[in-house]
Scaffold this motif. Structure first.
Motif, PDB file in Angstrom:
ATOM      1  N   SER A   1     -26.166 -36.728 -23.345  1.00 18.24           N
ATOM      2  CA  SER A   1     -25.694 -36.258 -24.639  1.00 18.24           C
ATOM      3  C   SER A   1     -25.556 -34.737 -24.665  1.00 18.24           C
TER       4      SER A   1
ATOM      5  N   GLU B   1     -22.122 -32.587 -24.857  1.00 11.18           N
ATOM      6  CA  GLU B   1     -22.016 -31.540 -25.888  1.00 11.18           C
ATOM      7  C   GLU B   1     -21.512 -30.235 -25.277  1.00 11.18           C
TER       8      GLU B   1
ATOM      9  N   SER C   1     -18.102 -28.154 -26.004  1.00  8.96           N
ATOM     10  CA  SER C   1     -18.529 -27.083 -26.912  1.00  8.96           C
ATOM     11  C   SER C   1     -17.454 -26.008 -27.038  1.00  8.96           C
TER      12      SER C   1
ATOM     13  N   GLY D   1     -18.895 -35.159 -30.364  1.00 12.08           N
ATOM     14  CA  GLY D   1     -20.347 -35.252 -30.247  1.00 12.08           C
ATOM     15  C   GLY D   1     -20.926 -36.301 -31.172  1.00 12.08           C
ATOM     16  N   ASN D   2     -22.007 -36.919 -30.726  1.00 17.29           N
ATOM     17  CA  ASN D   2     -22.786 -37.846 -31.540  1.00 17.29           C
ATOM     18  C   ASN D   2     -22.017 -39.060 -32.048  1.00 17.29           C
TER      19      ASN D   2
ATOM     20  N   GLN E   1     -26.730 -25.758 -24.590  1.00 13.16           N
ATOM     21  CA  GLN E   1     -26.795 -27.206 -24.322  1.00 13.16           C
ATOM     22  C   GLN E   1     -27.321 -27.477 -22.919  1.00 13.16           C
TER      23      GLN E   1
END
Lengths: 394, 332
Positions: A171, A175, A179, A301-302, B298
């Motif tokens: 995850s 990301e 990003s 994301g998510n 991240q």
């Protein structure tokens, strides 16, 4: 139905044989899951009452939203597609005695890989492009799944924790890939980020039209079902075949039941462990790929956060049987698609469904609770009632 | 320009803050694993306790509640107690499922994790307010102006007693308790009847049974305490560290705690060292920009999880856990 069968005093058990016995066993196998679902819904009703809402309205809304509205029914089919595949990813590993909690991570890696191939490769005819993207998702998910497999085989690291850790790593990694970088430009945007989306939610570019899964049915104005459901069903049959009709499947189940016996009879346990996790990861990766190419058309994301945990419950509700997966996934897909209506009609928070699903897992796993509650006797076919235990340290 | 001294002190403080729930979580794992029960439900237990502790704090903070209950020690004490009991109850649920109903301990733990995610999400209401969280127990005895300024480089300033005070004294009750508990549990495991029984049950339940130890009762009790420890971790999150609740706020701390427990060789003192190491990895992600390093956060956030895998794969040395861990003992 259940009580009448048990109030009878201990009569000598009938010996079943032939096809009728198989039917009876199949029905017996369905009884516990059905009672588990029923009991979980009852507990859910109590929780709804506790929050001062009306459970009847809530479940009416859930039912209507999941089955009666055309859009709802389509959504049910659409939701069940990744659940069939990710449920298989849990079940397949479980047959080898491995507990794959890493579906979430494998799915994320599959999703983002499919999205990348879907937008970056240009000029392919649709059939080829879809196939290529899905294969890439399968390969990426498989490799991600093979890591805990190899760690288990060669370093004795327990797959439960390594797969959970790889969920978090996947995850965070995804990301980073999407990003947008820092506003002052000192931190560069991730390699897969969509440059036109600055400031908005981080995501990849949309996939090209040639990479989209074809739709099989459309409800106007813009709601459609993609062809992924067929992929899922075919794969379920293929996995059943692989498990029960192939040498590898036999070895795999042997390792699951007794690694030592398998080792003594010449099975390469390490290889089987890695291969099992590779295939399980590939299935989860496929689930992610289908989701990207059929529903989301990009990765952000998510997205589909709870799919990984759902997969475990779906698999256990189906008693880890590949052919049971579509039924169990259908039920879960329905619960997911009905929540919006339920939330609207009865103001019940969607998280209730997660509680019900956890309860289902609990009751299916602890079948003694259900048996005691409804006075269902344990099946007479003792040989069929084998319990697989994934041990902490083998 | 970034001041390096400030950044270092901030990182150490963040490291301690992150390591407290992991320490409690690892102790939770030690209680259950030492008695032969695997507990991967620590994360869920933490989350549930964090939630009930927070919600109690919210309810007691409502305007209608009598003022005597609202005073700081009383309100937070009750909230803390509720959090601990929640953890204990979750521990007993794990015991019930895995010992009485013989559910595979991994599945039982997973049930607890999913259940906690669902229940806390379902009952949580947004925009809730409390009268405040646990305050710091002692407070910094030194002030900045009166302390010695150490200047090691252009941007490296360290205010000697003041910064030490910030690290040592500006902490809440639960932080100190976590360190005390490490030593208490470590001592109790070796020197008390309870510790002896626990270890016997975890290593060889059959032999323990023969000697007249009630294996299942020992496991029930240990799982209750294990839940209470996870409750302390959860309470720390919502009553001490941030003072608010978020859905799924434990973000895998329970699993990291399990890895830390293995890293620490199933011993409390080892767990503390492991927790500090992981706390440092987590702190780094938050503090990197303070050091003026431009690196995607991240990727740094992956560090604790990668570290866990490295630890588990035994690259830091072989460890040996309780022999009977993970198997249900069938009493005859």
């Amino acid at each position: 139905m259940a009580t009448s069968a048990t109030t009878r005093p201990a009569a000598p058990r009938r010996r079943f044989s032939g096809p009728s016995a198989r039917m009876w066993m199949a029905l017996q196998g369905l009884l516990i899951p059905m009672l588990s679902v029923f009991t979980a819904i009852m507990v859910g009703s109590i929780l709804i009452l506790l929050n001062g809402r009306d459970p009847i309205t809530a479940f009416e809304g859930l039912f209507e939203g999941a089955f009666l509205e055309p859009r709802g029914l389509l959504a049910t089919f659409r939701n069940m597609t990744p659940l069939v595949l990710s449920g298989l990813a849990v079940a397949f590993a479980y047959k080898c005695g491995l507990f794959n909690i890493g579906v979430q991570g494998q799915l994320i890696i599959g999703s983002i890989t499919a999205a990348w191939v879907g937008y970056a490769v240009d000029g392919l005819p649709p059939v080829l492009h879809v196939t290529l993207s899905l294969l890439a998702a399968v390969a990426a998910g498989g490799l991600w799944g093979a890591i805990p497999g190899a760690l288990k085989a060669y370093a004795d690291a327990h797959e439960v924790i390594t797969t959970i850790m790889l969920n978090f790593i996947a995850s965070r990694f995804a990301e980073w890939l999407i990003s947008t970088g820092s506003t002052d430009g000192k931190i560069k945007p991730g390699p897969l980020s969509d440059p036109s989306q600055t400031g908005a939610i981080a995501r990849t570019r949309d996939i090209l039209d040639s990479a989209k899964l074809p739709t099989v049915y459309t409800v106007p104005p813009n709601f459609s079902l993609h062809a992924g459901i067929f992929i899922a069903l075919i794969v379920a049959v293929a996995i059943a075949f692989l498990l029960y009709r192939s040498t590898f499947g036999f070895q795999l189940r042997m390792v699951g039941l007794s690694p030592n016996a398998a080792r003594y009879s010449g099975v390469n346990v390490k290889r089987v462990t890695i291969m099992t996790m590779l295939i399980a990861g590939a299935l989860a990766g496929l689930a992610g790929g289908v989701q990207t190419l059929g529903v989301n058309y990009h990765y952000e994301g998510n997205q589909s956060l709870s799919l990984g945990f759902d997969a475990i419950t779906v698999s256990f509700l189906a008693n880890n049987a590949p052919l049971g997966m579509p039924i169990s996934a259908f039920l879960f897909g329905a619960m997911d698609s009905g929540t919006t209506r339920m939330a609207r009609d009865a103001a019940v928070q969607p998280e209730l469904i997660q509680v019900i699903q956890a309860m289902i897992l609990m009751f299916v796993a602890a079948d003694q609770i259900i048996r005691r509650l409804y006075r269902v006797r344990a099946p007479g076919f003792d040989g069929a009632q084998k319990r697989l235990e994934s041990s902490w340290r083998k | 320009m970034v001041e390096l001294g400030v950044a270092i002190v901030a990182t150490i403080n963040a490291m301690i803050r992150f390591s407290v729930p992991i320490t409690f979580g690892a102790l939770s794992g030690i209680f259950s694993e030492r008695s032969g029960v695997v507990n991967i439900g620590i994360d869920g237990m933490m989350l549930m306790s964090a939630f009930t502790g927070y919600m109690t704090n919210v309810i007691l903070s409502q305007p209608g509640v009598s003022a005597s209950l609202q005073e700081d020690p009383t309100r937070l004490g009750i909230s803390l107690a509720v959090a601990l009991l929640t953890g204990g109850a979750m521990g007993l649920l794990h015991a019930l499922l895995s010992i009485r109903y013989k559910v595979d301990q991994i599945i039982s733990g997973t049930v607890i994790n999913i259940l906690a995610l669902g229940l806390t999400g379902y009952f949580y209401q947004e925009e809730t307010r409390t009268l405040g969280k646990l305050s710091n127990l002692i407070g910094n005895p030194w002030n900045q102006s009166g302390s010695v300024e150490l200047k090691l480089a252009d941007n490296f300033k360290f205010y000697f007693p003041y910064d030490i005070g910030r690290i040592l004294f500006d902490k809440d009750l639960l932080t100190y308790l976590s360190i005390i508990m490490v030593f208490v549990v470590g001592w109790a495991l070796v020197h008390t009847t309870w510790g002896l029984r626990t270890r016997a049950v975890g290593e060889n339940p059959r032999a323990a049974d023969t000697l007249g130890i009630n294996v299942h009762r020992t496991q029930y009790m240990n799982l209750f305490i294990s839940g209470v420890m996870a409750g302390l971790a959860g309470a720390f999150l919502t009553l001490a560290a941030v003072g608010s609740f978020e859905r799924g706020m434990t973000t895998g701390r329970g699993f990291i705690a399990l890895a830390v427990m293995i890293f620490g060789n199933w011993k409390p003192s080892g767990a503390l060292k492991g927790a500090l190491l992981f706390g440092f990895a987590m702190a780094l992600q938050n503090q990197l920009q303070l050091f003026g390093i431009n690196f995607p956060h991240q990727l740094v956030a992956m560090l604790p999880y990668i570290l866990t895998i490295v630890v588990l794969a035994g690259f830091v040395g072989r460890v040996q856990g309780p022999a009977a861990s993970g198997q249900v003992y069938e009493q005859e």
